[in-house]
Design a protein around this motif. Structure first.
Motif, PDB file in Angstrom:
ATOM      1  N   PHE A 147      24.907  53.936   8.885  1.00 41.77           N
ATOM      2  CA  PHE A 147      23.588  54.246   8.342  1.00 41.77           C
ATOM      3  C   PHE A 147      22.543  53.205   8.743  1.00 41.77           C
ATOM      4  O   PHE A 147      21.349  53.466   8.636  1.00 41.77           O
ATOM      5  CB  PHE A 147      23.653  54.401   6.821  1.00 41.77           C
ATOM      6  CG  PHE A 147      23.994  55.803   6.417  1.00 41.77           C
ATOM      7  CD1 PHE A 147      22.991  56.754   6.251  1.00 41.77           C
ATOM      8  CD2 PHE A 147      25.309  56.192   6.245  1.00 41.77           C
ATOM      9  CE1 PHE A 147      23.302  58.062   5.911  1.00 41.77           C
ATOM     10  CE2 PHE A 147      25.636  57.496   5.901  1.00 41.77           C
ATOM     11  CZ  PHE A 147      24.625  58.423   5.737  1.00 41.77           C
ATOM     12  N   SER A 148      22.999  52.029   9.172  1.00 41.02           N
ATOM     13  CA  SER A 148      22.022  51.035   9.612  1.00 41.02           C
ATOM     14  C   SER A 148      21.542  51.331  11.030  1.00 41.02           C
ATOM     15  O   SER A 148      20.567  50.767  11.489  1.00 41.02           O
ATOM     16  CB  SER A 148      22.637  49.636   9.548  1.00 41.02           C
ATOM     17  OG  SER A 148      23.694  49.565  10.474  1.00 41.02           O
ATOM     18  N   PHE A 149      22.229  52.251  11.708  1.00 38.55           N
ATOM     19  CA  PHE A 149      21.823  52.629  13.057  1.00 38.55           C
ATOM     20  C   PHE A 149      20.585  53.515  13.000  1.00 38.55           C
ATOM     21  O   PHE A 149      20.533  54.478  12.263  1.00 38.55           O
ATOM     22  CB  PHE A 149      22.967  53.373  13.752  1.00 38.55           C
ATOM     23  CG  PHE A 149      22.569  53.992  15.070  1.00 38.55           C
ATOM     24  CD1 PHE A 149      22.492  53.209  16.211  1.00 38.55           C
ATOM     25  CD2 PHE A 149      22.243  55.335  15.159  1.00 38.55           C
ATOM     26  CE1 PHE A 149      22.114  53.771  17.419  1.00 38.55           C
ATOM     27  CE2 PHE A 149      21.860  55.902  16.361  1.00 38.55           C
ATOM     28  CZ  PHE A 149      21.798  55.110  17.496  1.00 38.55           C
ATOM     29  N   LYS A 150      19.564  53.120  13.768  1.00 42.33           N
ATOM     30  CA  LYS A 150      18.344  53.931  13.820  1.00 42.33           C
ATOM     31  C   LYS A 150      18.084  54.329  15.271  1.00 42.33           C
ATOM     32  O   LYS A 150      18.190  53.510  16.175  1.00 42.33           O
ATOM     33  CB  LYS A 150      17.146  53.126  13.308  1.00 42.33           C
ATOM     34  CG  LYS A 150      17.198  52.825  11.815  1.00 42.33           C
ATOM     35  CD  LYS A 150      16.505  53.920  11.023  1.00 42.33           C
ATOM     36  CE  LYS A 150      16.467  53.606   9.543  1.00 42.33           C
ATOM     37  NZ  LYS A 150      17.795  53.714   8.919  1.00 42.33           N
ATOM     38  N   TYR A 167      20.475  61.083  13.267  1.00 37.12           N
ATOM     39  CA  TYR A 167      21.719  61.374  12.531  1.00 37.12           C
ATOM     40  C   TYR A 167      22.798  62.075  13.347  1.00 37.12           C
ATOM     41  O   TYR A 167      23.792  62.523  12.793  1.00 37.12           O
ATOM     42  CB  TYR A 167      21.435  62.199  11.268  1.00 37.12           C
ATOM     43  CG  TYR A 167      20.388  61.579  10.381  1.00 37.12           C
ATOM     44  CD1 TYR A 167      20.624  60.363   9.752  1.00 37.12           C
ATOM     45  CD2 TYR A 167      19.156  62.197  10.186  1.00 37.12           C
ATOM     46  CE1 TYR A 167      19.668  59.781   8.943  1.00 37.12           C
ATOM     47  CE2 TYR A 167      18.184  61.627   9.388  1.00 37.12           C
ATOM     48  CZ  TYR A 167      18.445  60.422   8.770  1.00 37.12           C
ATOM     49  OH  TYR A 167      17.493  59.845   7.974  1.00 37.12           O
ATOM     50  N   VAL A 171      28.329  52.055   6.073  1.00 34.08           N
ATOM     51  CA  VAL A 171      27.133  51.216   5.976  1.00 34.08           C
ATOM     52  C   VAL A 171      26.584  50.920   7.379  1.00 34.08           C
ATOM     53  O   VAL A 171      25.380  51.040   7.636  1.00 34.08           O
ATOM     54  CB  VAL A 171      27.445  49.907   5.219  1.00 34.08           C
ATOM     55  CG1 VAL A 171      26.307  48.915   5.366  1.00 34.08           C
ATOM     56  CG2 VAL A 171      27.716  50.208   3.755  1.00 34.08           C
ATOM     57  N   LEU A 172      27.499  50.552   8.292  1.00 34.59           N
ATOM     58  CA  LEU A 172      27.091  50.283   9.678  1.00 34.59           C
ATOM     59  C   LEU A 172      26.444  51.507  10.310  1.00 34.59           C
ATOM     60  O   LEU A 172      25.410  51.423  10.965  1.00 34.59           O
ATOM     61  CB  LEU A 172      28.310  49.883  10.509  1.00 34.59           C
ATOM     62  CG  LEU A 172      28.688  48.410  10.480  1.00 34.59           C
ATOM     63  CD1 LEU A 172      29.969  48.175  11.264  1.00 34.59           C
ATOM     64  CD2 LEU A 172      27.540  47.591  11.070  1.00 34.59           C
ATOM     65  N   SER A 217      12.992  54.353  14.299  1.00 34.82           N
ATOM     66  CA  SER A 217      12.602  52.988  13.997  1.00 34.82           C
ATOM     67  C   SER A 217      11.146  52.691  14.339  1.00 34.82           C
ATOM     68  O   SER A 217      10.592  51.713  13.871  1.00 34.82           O
ATOM     69  CB  SER A 217      13.533  52.000  14.715  1.00 34.82           C
ATOM     70  OG  SER A 217      13.726  52.400  16.048  1.00 34.82           O
TER      71      SER A 217
END
Lengths: 154, 468
Positions: free
Chosen positions: A21-24, B149, A18-19, A29
């Motif tokens: 995937f929260s990284f942009k 990614y 989850v962490l 962003s």
């Protein structure tokens, strides 16, 4: 019972994902903007108009003063288009209107190659510039667009 | 529990009339076809890279490294998908290659994938760094923080390396089967985490819609196989048959037979010698499956499996009780009478390896002197099914030899499974199919002996217990 260690590992893994995937990344962003607007990284500071003092056409080079927009050159990494400024018969500035910024890889190459290509053109006072290693396509397209602009300045 | 089983005071060889086994079917496609499809897709992936200019990057070191980074990524990821497919427990693949054949390929390919992906990371980072005149460390940071990614893909690489390292022989000795297995599941997460950057950064996909859809289709196909065979198939089997342990019968010290009943058992298709993967739905073992052979042919009334308390898994089975529910998937295994190429057979059992051979005995046609069974065990107490075996062998007019004793003890100073012994007990050994099941070391030794006396490979059939 289901091993406690395994249960802990599963919860920790889920949290980590989850962490992750929260990284942009910065590009992800910020809202998409036209390439020309994002190209400030490659935009060199306006060079001092060294021959700007003489407003009359220079004899040597034969360029007519003014700004000329080069042709939009397509590459597999994105479009390249430049605007050439002539003052006192000399090339005083090259502004990128479009550079490949679409992909992060292209943007990185553009940021690295843009200022160097600008300096090379000013030094050569023509489109005859060396191809930059690692930015072959961009260099060639840049030279082509500069040449197109210079063709109008004759 | 079930009245059917309760009536059978002496569980003996089940009646043969009810046996319904899978008929030898012509395979729609062969092992060669599967290999061809895998190779063709691999070639397609390489062709994609060539078409996108992979071979034209002959200029700078940066371009060469970047191109090398692309091809290692493409091939490595493609092979990772093949890896998942190999282990999807697809009966299609299993019937053609055997689970142990698939597992050997999986092991070899697994390390190759890890090396290719690690090479991709190194080539791409150094190539990009040279291209823009960055230091490698700075470029690695730029890649992780500004390329979409790529951070996730970095984590994926770490997980892949973790899976590979925990699968080396050295680490396997230190880890329990459960721990190794749990860590191995992180390979799925790694493949999922890497997917985003492939499409977002991979130049082969970002500019070519056909390549992008082809790549996605590969993922979907492999994903569907995993869902169908690892989830759908066991669920369907288990809901249809609703299996329960009906009776637990001790056979020898540490060895029990489980009699399993359920619905529609006459519709269950399997051949003697095959195995199922069983999941005992108890609080202590519901999360793992156990590959156990049937120790009796199918009879439409019950299934029998015979289990020794070995390894991390089987030991927990001693806590089973009548009524325990089971989930099941299968059947798997090529260790069947279908593999027989000669009229006569020699069966060699080591310890609990007797179980699939015991079932196999029922399916081998009774002809005089056509069956010889050699049963190797450490102690007489460890010999299971003695009455059943002798009855079956008598009915088939065959021969049974027991080789009992601890190797190296006073009574058995030499390995009883030697060339001399085999030749003495089975003079016509060259003209027989040999079915062997037992500990891995025994199978290796016997296999080597058989090859050394010139028995062709297609006459040697192994069921590798230790591997699965």
């Amino acid at each position: 019972m289901f091993p406690t260690r395994a249960a802990v590992a599963i919860v920790a893994t889920a949290l980590a994902v989850v962490l992750l995937f929260s990284f942009k990344t910065p590009a992800q962003s910020r809202p998409r903007t036209p390439a020309a607007d994002v190209s400030q990284g490659a935009t060199p500071s306006p060079s001092p108009s060294d021959s700007g003092a003489s407003p009359s056409p220079s004899v040597g080079s034969g360029f007519k003063d003014g700004t000329y927009t080069g042709q939009d050159v397509f590459t597999q990494f994105g479009d390249v288009q430049v605007k050439v400024t002539i003052a006192g018969g000399r090339i005083t500035d090259v502004q990128p209107l479009q550079m490949p910024f679409e992909k992060q890889r292209s943007a990185e190459i553009t940021q690295f190659a843009g200022p160097q290509l600008h300096d090379e053109v000013l030094q050569a006072q023509s489109a005859q510039i060396d191809t930059l290693s690692g930015a072959t396509y961009t260099s060639e397209a840049y030279a082509q667009s500069v040449q197109a602009a210079l063709d109008q300045a004759h | 529990m079930s009245s059917i089983v309760a009536r059978q005071q002496q569980p003996g060889p089940p009646p043969a009339r009810a046996v319904r086994s899978a008929q030898p079917r012509r395979l729609l496609f062969t092992a060669g076809d599967v290999i061809l499809v895998v190779l063709l897709n691999g070639a397609l992936v390489v062709a994609m890279w060539v078409r996108h200019g992979g071979l034209n990057q002959l200029g700078s070191a940066s371009a060469k490294l970047t191109a090398a980074g692309q091809i290692t990524a493409l091939v490595g990821t493609y092979l990772a998908l093949v890896q998942v497919l190999l282990m999807s427990r697809s009966p299609w693949l299993e019937r053609r290659f055997g689970m142990d054949g698939l597992a050997q390929w999986h092991r070899w390919l697994g390390f190759s994938v890890t090396i290719l992906i690690s090479a991709h990371v190194v080539f791409s980072t150094v190539g990009y760094a040279l291209g823009v005149g960055n230091s490698v460390a700075a470029e690695a940071w730029t890649l992780m923080t500004t390329y979409p990614y790529v951070l996730m893909a970095t984590v994926a690489t770490g997980l892949l390396i973790l899976v590979a390292v925990t699968s080396t022989k050295m680490m396997r000795r230190r880890l329990s089967w459960d721990s190794w297995r749990f860590l191995h599941l992180y390979a799925y997460l790694a493949i999922a985490l890497a997917f985003g950057h492939e499409l977002a950064v991979g130049t082969d996909f970002s500019d070519d819609a056909i390549a992008r859809w082809y790549w996605i289709a590969l993922y979907v196909a492999v994903g569907l196989c995993v869902l169908a065979f690892r989830v759908g198939h066991p669920l369907r089997m288990s809901l249809r048959h609703r299996l329960r342990v009906a009776r637990i019968v001790p056979e020898a010290p540490g060895v029990v037979s489980l009699y399993v009943t359920g619905r529609h058992l006459h519709r269950l298709q399997a051949r003697a010698g095959q195995y199922f993967r069983w999941r005992f739905l108890t609080p202590t073992s519901w999360w793992r499956t156990h590959p156990f052979s049937l120790s009796a042919g199918l009879n439409g009334q019950y299934l029998r499996l015979t289990v020794k308390g070995v390894g991390d898994g089987s030991r927990g089975l001693q806590g089973l009780h009548p009524g325990t529910r089971l989930a099941v998937e299968g059947p798997y295994g090529l260790f069947t009478a279908q593999q027989q190429s000669r009229p006569k057979v020699l069966l060699i059992a080591g310890g609990i390896g007797i179980t699939p051979l015991r079932a196999l005995l029922e399916e081998i046609p009774p002809k005089k002197d056509a069956i010889t069974l050699i049963y190797r065990a450490r102690r007489w107490e460890d010999v299971v099914f003695r009455d059943e075996l002798e009855q079956l062998i008598r009915d088939r007019r065959g021969t049974i030899h027991y080789l009992i004793g601890r190797r190296g003890s006073a009574e058995l100073p030499h390995d009883p499974l030697s060339v001399q012994t085999l030749r003495r007990l089975v003079p016509d050994i060259e003209s027989r199919d040999v079915f062997i099941c037992g500990p891995a070391s025994m199978m290796r030794r016997v296999g080597a002996i058989l090859r050394s006396i010139g028995i062709p490979e297609q006459q040697i059939h192994l069921e590798r217990f230790a591997l699965i």
